[in-house]
Design an enzyme around this catalytic site. Structure first.
Site, short mmCIF file in Angstrom:
data_model
loop_
_atom_site.label_atom_id
_atom_site.label_comp_id
_atom_site.label_asym_id
_atom_site.label_seq_id
_atom_site.Cartn_x
_atom_site.Cartn_y
_atom_site.Cartn_z
N HIS A 1 -9.19 2.79 -2.22
CA HIS A 1 -7.89 2.29 -2.04
C HIS A 1 -7.38 1.58 -3.06
CE1 HIS A 1 -4.06 0.99 0.04
NE2 HIS A 1 -4.91 0.13 0.78
N CYS B 1 -14.61 -0.74 6.26
CA CYS B 1 -13.55 -1.22 5.66
C CYS B 1 -13.57 -0.59 4.36
CB CYS B 1 -13.84 -2.56 5.15
SG CYS B 1 -14.16 -4.09 6.56
N CYS C 1 0.80 -1.09 0.03
CA CYS C 1 -0.03 -0.01 -0.09
C CYS C 1 0.93 1.26 -0.05
CB CYS C 1 -1.12 0.02 1.32
SG CYS C 1 -2.03 -1.60 1.24
#
Length: 379
Positions: A321, A199, A80
């Site tokens: 994301h 989430c 990430c």
């Protein structure tokens, strides 16, 4: 050593775009960053790309469309933190005089690869057990809740805060409604104690930045610090929950470089892939004492009108994301905030900003890498 500056930033929109080519997401971000920096493409003398799931040759195909041939170019993969790891390399290259103007790009297209949660590498124990990333963060959360007595409502308050901020971000993936704390807790359980609304979504997107030296332009942002660390060996016997120590190590280096304390930071973008991530990160950064991070959002300290706003963009929980692009999206948001260009989500104090991105998922390691950077205006 030369002073590195952030000249310009740009991003695509974030969401699920399976019908687009990954290159088109990248070109959108790069075009905005080049225009923002006020440069010609032929002034770029190196390109660094951060991507986790980009197809082979993705950087070269993006470069082909940019019309910047023959300049040095390479790809960085650090989970990430891939985007901000690429940015860190650009900062170091400018600091040491290797290049004068570096294009940094983060990009990933997740919607064509995953229909649900990301599962770690299959050869790791977690991957072999089909334990997806939400499960890893849930184990982290379970231990943290057990040690510090954090309530479900405190966890849910992170989601409410960031989804409230995301409503004012036109590039965010999730902007439909702002849930209440109870609605967050009542949403589908993914991995206890993390419910669906705690989430981040799977996303596509790109972010870009132009890093160069001090050219005397007052709109450029001073890069006071850029620190990157890799993970260290970790198991359940560690005194810290998973992910804490790598962030703390990067933060210590960054604050030392900048000569600042955590209390001097006006606005932050941190890695909130799951609600527990923001709590632990703020403690590791020194924004809150250990065991007290969950109190920040309910108290208003980290809300957009609070003393130290965190994730005014909506964070990963709202923006989405796309792994390689996430750090560059965080960097762009802090740049807009420091310049006073964030529109309805603009925070009041905006002279010093911080970006933190942690990538993890390799078995037995306290994360793959973490990058912390501190930027400031020249006023």
């Amino acid at each position: 050593m030369n002073q590195a500056m952030l000249w310009g930033v740009g991003t695509s929109s974030y969401g699920r775009f399976p019908d687009q080519r990954v290159e088109s997401l990248a070109w959108t971000a790069v075009a905005e960053a080049v225009q923002d920096a006020g440069i010609r493409p032929d002034e770029i003398d190196a390109i660094i790309v951060g991507s986790v799931f980009g197809p082979p040759g993705v950087a070269t195909r993006i470069q082909r469309g940019l019309g910047i041939p023959s300049v040095p170019m390479w790809t960085v993969e650090n989970a990430c933190a891939s985007g901000t790891a690429a940015y860190h390399e650009a900062v170091e290259a400018v600091r040491h005089g290797r290049f004068k103007c570096v294009l940094v790009l983060g990009v990933d297209q997740m919607s064509t690869l995953f229909s649900g949660a990301i599962v770690p590498e299959a050869t790791d124990p977690e991957g072999a057990a089909s334990l997806p990333l939400p499960g890893l963060y849930a184990l982290q959360a379970q231990r943290y809740v057990g040690e510090f007595g954090v309530t479900p409502e405190q966890l849910a308050a992170i989601a409410v805060k960031n989804k409230t901020n995301g409503m004012d971000n036109p590039r965010a993936q999730l902007r439909d409604t702002v849930p209440t704390v109870q609605e967050v807790l009542d949403s589908r359980m993914i991995a206890e104690p993390l419910t669906f609304l705690q989430c981040c979504p799977t996303s596509d997107g790109a972010g870009a930045a132009i890093v160069g030296g001090d050219r005397g332009d007052r709109s450029d942002l001073r890069i006071e610090a850029s620190a990157m660390v890799s993970g260290a060996l970790w198991d359940q016997r560690s005194e810290d929950v998973w992910g804490f120590a790598s962030v703390a190590r990067a933060a210590e280096k960054a604050f030392d470089q900048a000569g600042r304390t955590p209390q001097e930071i006006d606005v932050l973008e941190v890695h909130d892939a799951f609600t527990i991530g923001e709590i632990i990160t703020l403690e590791a950064l020194g924004i809150a004492p250990r065991g007290k991070g969950a109190e920040l959002a309910p108290s208003g300290h980290t809300t957009r009108d609070g003393a130290q706003p965190v994730n005014p963009s909506g964070g990963l929980l709202s923006r989405g994301h796309p792994l390689g692009a996430t750090g560059m999206a965080q960097l762009a948001e802090i740049a807009w905030q420091l310049r006073g260009q964030a529109g309805p989500r603009q925070v009041a104090r905006h002279r010093v900003g911080l970006v933190e991105t942690m990538g993890g998922g390799a078995a037995g390691m306290d994360g793959n890498a973490c990058v912390v950077t501190i930027l400031s205006t020249q006023s």
